[in-house]
Motif scaffolding. Sequence first.
Motif, PDB file in Angstrom:
ATOM      1  N   LEU A 117       0.711   4.376  -2.658  1.00 29.00           N
ATOM      2  CA  LEU A 117       0.384   5.710  -2.164  1.00 29.00           C
ATOM      3  C   LEU A 117       1.497   6.710  -2.455  1.00 29.00           C
ATOM      4  N   TRP A 120      -1.219   6.685  -6.218  1.00 27.09           N
ATOM      5  CA  TRP A 120      -2.284   5.719  -6.460  1.00 27.09           C
ATOM      6  C   TRP A 120      -2.875   5.300  -5.108  1.00 27.09           C
ATOM      7  N   THR A 121      -4.165   5.488  -4.936  1.00 31.86           N
ATOM      8  CA  THR A 121      -4.822   5.113  -3.684  1.00 31.86           C
ATOM      9  C   THR A 121      -5.513   3.765  -3.863  1.00 31.86           C
ATOM     10  N   ALA A 161       0.819  -1.210   0.000  1.00 30.71           N
ATOM     11  CA  ALA A 161       0.000   0.000   0.000  1.00 30.71           C
ATOM     12  C   ALA A 161       0.851   1.258   0.000  1.00 30.71           C
ATOM     13  N   ALA A 195      -6.360   0.282  -7.800  1.00 27.60           N
ATOM     14  CA  ALA A 195      -6.026   1.587  -7.244  1.00 27.60           C
ATOM     15  C   ALA A 195      -6.522   2.695  -8.182  1.00 27.60           C
ATOM     16  N   THR A 225      -4.993   9.552  -7.565  1.00 30.66           N
ATOM     17  CA  THR A 225      -5.528  10.580  -6.671  1.00 30.66           C
ATOM     18  C   THR A 225      -4.529  11.727  -6.570  1.00 30.66           C
TER      19      THR A 225
END
Length: 332
Positions: free
Chosen positions: A301, A305-306, A297, A323, A326
């Motif tokens: 991030l 990319w979330t 994760a 993902a 964002t």
Amino acid sequence: MTVEAGLRIVEHDAQGIDTAFREDVLAGLSQRHKAVPARWFYDETGSQLFEDITGLPVYYPTRAETEILERHGADFAAAIGPGRAVVEFGSGSSAKTPLVLRAIQPAAYVPIDISGDFLRQSAATLAAGFPGLPVYPVEADFTKPVALPSEVADMPKLGFFPGSTIGNLVPPSAVDLLRSMRRTLGAKDHGGTMLLIGMDRLKDEATLLAAYDDPAGVTAAFNLNLLDRINRELDGDVPREAFRHLALWNDALGRIEMHLAAQRDLSFTIAGKTFAMASGETIHTENSHKYDLRSAAMLLLAAGWTPRAWHTDSAERFYVALAEATEPRTAP
């Protein structure tokens, strides 16, 4: 079958040599710790050998990822929606791609791969199975931003990056690549653009080593083929028989490493430049990083990319993450 005229974004000199390949090999072998980037495995022979690897009983990632894509097709369809251009980075044989295309009703498919002949063959095979779906193959190095065909410019995009290829890169380079993918896909500082990505899970050392040093010797042939490619394309005289395939687990860095180990003192010439290696010295050819959920994760991030969903196989060996691009954050 609707395979459209593809793009070719690979630079060659007057002798037809891939200039990036030559630069990477000469620079990598000039270092104290010799290394060649893993992307250069994939000439036509290397691409086929990798497909052979994916079918080996000890090589679990392909089966695990396929299980996830088959089991969660409806989940992906609901989250992604129809009408997207699916852009696959490093498409290879596109073996898993039909599972995604059947699930989400795409508007177009854009496979990107550095192995041009293999790319075009795979694109034609896939297009035959999806009549009416426009397919736009792009021959390019996907580790850099790639100009997509104009036909898909206004379509919402889904990046597809299966196989845990992201694990080949050290974390800073992996973040750079994921950011580059956002640029290729046209993601601005807003949502809408999505990425479906495979990431291999951290697991016991014995399972990992078996997957990268199979008893049939297919992975060894894949690794050693890099020397054949260097000799063929860069006017090299590297003695292939003087090297052996070496796979090892680097626990401190959480990765499998592949090397080509010299079995004797030797010297060789590539593109007119001479190199020497001592017995036992290696050429580092590949990393394959393994992730737990937190590290996976954090990687996404860090690149903007979330993660929206995580799926794993029944044996919990592999992740497929969905993902969304964002807005990058510089503060909590």
